[in-house]
Design an enzyme around this catalytic site. Structure first.
Site, PDB file in Angstrom:
ATOM      1  N   ASP A  13      22.215  50.958   7.623  1.00  0.00           N
ATOM      2  CA  ASP A  13      22.908  50.570   6.385  1.00  0.00           C
ATOM      3  C   ASP A  13      21.950  50.597   5.193  1.00  0.00           C
ATOM      4  O   ASP A  13      20.739  50.438   5.353  1.00  0.00           O
ATOM      5  CB  ASP A  13      23.502  49.160   6.577  1.00  0.00           C
ATOM      6  CG  ASP A  13      24.586  48.857   5.554  1.00  0.00           C
ATOM      7  OD1 ASP A  13      25.090  49.798   4.899  1.00  0.00           O
ATOM      8  OD2 ASP A  13      24.921  47.661   5.404  1.00  0.00           O
TER       9      ASP A  13
ATOM     10  N   LEU B  39      15.268  61.421  25.811  1.00  0.00           N
ATOM     11  CA  LEU B  39      16.106  60.446  25.099  1.00  0.00           C
ATOM     12  C   LEU B  39      17.563  60.906  25.026  1.00  0.00           C
ATOM     13  O   LEU B  39      17.832  62.071  24.742  1.00  0.00           O
ATOM     14  CB  LEU B  39      15.565  60.296  23.663  1.00  0.00           C
ATOM     15  CG  LEU B  39      16.402  59.418  22.721  1.00  0.00           C
ATOM     16  CD1 LEU B  39      16.197  57.945  23.042  1.00  0.00           C
ATOM     17  CD2 LEU B  39      16.044  59.692  21.259  1.00  0.00           C
TER      18      LEU B  39
ATOM     19  N   HIS C  46      22.286  59.121   1.334  1.00  0.00           N
ATOM     20  CA  HIS C  46      22.646  59.620   2.669  1.00  0.00           C
ATOM     21  C   HIS C  46      21.695  60.747   3.073  1.00  0.00           C
ATOM     22  O   HIS C  46      21.280  60.847   4.216  1.00  0.00           O
ATOM     23  CB  HIS C  46      24.089  60.125   2.693  1.00  0.00           C
ATOM     24  CG  HIS C  46      25.107  59.051   2.415  1.00  0.00           C
ATOM     25  ND1 HIS C  46      25.008  57.797   2.953  1.00  0.00           N
ATOM     26  CD2 HIS C  46      26.228  59.039   1.645  1.00  0.00           C
ATOM     27  CE1 HIS C  46      26.031  57.054   2.536  1.00  0.00           C
ATOM     28  NE2 HIS C  46      26.780  57.788   1.738  1.00  0.00           N
TER      29      HIS C  46
HETATM   30  C1  IPE Z   1      28.326  49.911   8.770  1.00  0.00           C
HETATM   31  O1  IPE Z   1      27.956  49.973   7.444  1.00  0.00           O
HETATM   32  C2  IPE Z   1      28.732  51.276   9.254  1.00  0.00           C
HETATM   33  C3  IPE Z   1      27.662  52.249   9.394  1.00  0.00           C
HETATM   34  C4  IPE Z   1      26.392  52.009   9.216  1.00  0.00           C
HETATM   35  C5  IPE Z   1      28.085  53.578   9.756  1.00  0.00           C
HETATM   36  P1  IPE Z   1      29.006  49.644   6.290  1.00  0.00           P
HETATM   37  O2  IPE Z   1      28.257  49.744   5.010  1.00  0.00           O
HETATM   38  O3  IPE Z   1      30.211  50.491   6.430  1.00  0.00           O
HETATM   39  O4  IPE Z   1      29.404  48.147   6.636  1.00  0.00           O
HETATM   40  P2  IPE Z   1      29.929  46.964   5.712  1.00  0.00           P
HETATM   41  O5  IPE Z   1      31.028  47.547   4.842  1.00  0.00           O
HETATM   42  O6  IPE Z   1      28.772  46.511   4.882  1.00  0.00           O
HETATM   43  O7  IPE Z   1      30.395  45.939   6.666  1.00  0.00           O
HETATM   44  C1  IPE Z   2      25.098  53.426   5.328  1.00  0.00           C
HETATM   45  O1  IPE Z   2      24.827  53.276   3.980  1.00  0.00           O
HETATM   46  C2  IPE Z   2      25.692  54.769   5.649  1.00  0.00           C
HETATM   47  C3  IPE Z   2      27.118  54.730   6.033  1.00  0.00           C
HETATM   48  C4  IPE Z   2      27.819  53.658   6.185  1.00  0.00           C
HETATM   49  C5  IPE Z   2      27.763  56.003   6.256  1.00  0.00           C
HETATM   50  P1  IPE Z   2      25.911  52.779   2.951  1.00  0.00           P
HETATM   51  O2  IPE Z   2      26.607  53.989   2.382  1.00  0.00           O
HETATM   52  O3  IPE Z   2      26.831  51.790   3.564  1.00  0.00           O
HETATM   53  O4  IPE Z   2      24.998  52.111   1.843  1.00  0.00           O
HETATM   54  P2  IPE Z   2      25.221  50.720   1.103  1.00  0.00           P
HETATM   55  O5  IPE Z   2      25.501  49.703   2.141  1.00  0.00           O
HETATM   56  O6  IPE Z   2      26.369  50.907   0.185  1.00  0.00           O
HETATM   57  O7  IPE Z   2      23.931  50.461   0.391  1.00  0.00           O
HETATM   58 MG    MG Z   3      26.784  49.758   3.721  1.00  0.00          MG
END
Ligand code: IPE
Ligand code: IPE
Ligand code: MG
Length: 231
Positions: A12, A123, A29
Site C-alpha cells: 500500500d 520461490l 504504481h
Molecule cells: C489494499 O490497499 C489493496 C491492495 C494493496 C491491492 P487499498 O489501498 O485498496 O486499501 P484501503 O482502501 O486503504 O483499505
Molecule cells: C497500493 O497503493 C496499490 C493498489 C492498491 C493497487 P494505493 O494506490 O492504494 O496508494 P495509496 O494508499 O492511495 O497511497
Molecule cells: Mg491504498
C-alpha cells in the site's frame, strides 16, 4: 535467523508516494513495480517458499477507469519484462483471485507465465489479483456444497483442512508473516481465513520505498517473535 516460509504483503501507499512528489498516482504504481522486483528476488535468494503479493483487490474495481487500465497495463508490462528472468531464477508464478475479471491481454500474459514456470522449484510468487477474502470464502462454500450434494463427502467430514483446500490458496501453507506498508492498521479483505495466526508487521514506509533492507528488518523482527498459537 528463523525464516518465514510464507510472507504475504499488502503493498500500500503508491498514491501517497506519488502525491508527495507532485506526480500522478500512476507514477507511484510504476515505482512500486521496482519494489516488487526487488522483494521477489530477495525472497527467492533467502529461500522463502511462498510470497503472496496483494496487487489488486475486489474493491479496487471502484477506482477510476483510467487508473485501473494503467494498473492492468503495468501488470502486463511487468510480466513481459521479467518473466524470462524469473523463470531462469527458478521462480514459479501462481495467481489467486477472480482472474476471469482481468482484461484479456493481462490474463493471457499471466496464464502463459504460470504455464512457463510451472515446473520451477524456487520461490512461489503468488499474485493476488481481483482478490477478496470474502469472495474467496463464498466461492469455496459454493464448491463445497456442490461436492456434498454430489456425495463426495458428508457435512460431518468437513474440517479445517478440507475447507482450506477449497480456497484459491489450497495446497499453500498459511502466511507466517503479514506485512503492510504505509501504516494503515487494517486487513482490507486480504486472506481472511489464512492469516488467523500470521505475525503482523506494519511499517510506515510507502510501498515504492520498501526495499531489500526493509524486508530483512521485517524478517528479523519476525524471527524474534514468540509464536504461541494459543498454547
Ligand atoms: C489494499 O490497499 C489493496 C491492495 C494493496 C491491492 P487499498 O489501498 O485498496 O486499501 P484501503 O482502501 O486503504 O483499505
Ligand atoms: C497500493 O497503493 C496499490 C493498489 C492498491 C493497487 P494505493 O494506490 O492504494 O496508494 P495509496 O494508499 O492511495 O497511497
Ligand atoms: Mg491504498
Amino acid at each position: 535467523m528463523k525464516l518465514p516460509q510464507h510472507i504475504a504483503i499488502i503493498m500500500d501507499g503508491n498514491g501517497r508516494w506519488a502525491r508527495k512528489r507532485g506526480l500522478p498516482r500512476t507514477a507511484g504504481h510504476k515505482a512500486g513495480m521496482e519494489s516488487v522486483k526487488e522483494i521477489v528476488e530477495t525472497c527467492n535468494e533467502l529461500g522463502v517458499k511462498v510470497l503472496t503479493l496483494y496487487a489488486f483487490s475486489t474493491e479496487n474495481w471502484k477506482r477510476p477507469k483510467k487508473e485501473i487500465r494503467l494498473l492492468m497495463d503495468y501488470l502486463k508490462d511487468f510480466l513481459a519484462k521479467y518473466s524470462n528472468e524469473f523463470n531462469k531464477k527458478n521462480i514459479k508464478l501462481n495467481a489467486i483471485g477472480q482472474l476471469e475479471k482481468l482484461p484479456q491481454s493481462a490474463r493471457n500474459r499471466l496464464i502463459s507465465t504460470i504455464e512457463m514456470t510451472k515446473g520451477n522449484q524456487g520461490l512461489i510468487l503468488n499474485l493476488a489479483l481481483s482478490y477478496g477474502g470474502r469472495a474467496e470464502i463464498i466461492e469455496a462454500v459454493k464448491k463445497l456444497v456442490k461436492d456434498v450434494q454430489d456425495k463426495k463427502f458428508s457435512p460431518e467430514q468437513i474440517d479445517e483442512n478440507i475447507f482450506s483446500s477449497y480456497l484459491h490458496t489450497g495446497g499453500l501453507p498459511d502466511p507466517d508473516l503479514l506485512i503492510r506498508t504505509s501504516g494503515e492498521m487494517r486487513i482490507s479483505n486480504f486472506l481472511l481465513w489464512q492469516i488467523s495466526y500470521s505475525e503482523l508487521y506494519i511499517t510506515n514506509k510507502l510501498w515504492p520505498d520498501f526495499r531489500q533492507g526493509d524486508l530483512v528488518k521485517a524478517i528479523n523482527e519476525y524471527s524474534q517473535r514468540k509464536r504461541r498459537f494459543g498454547g
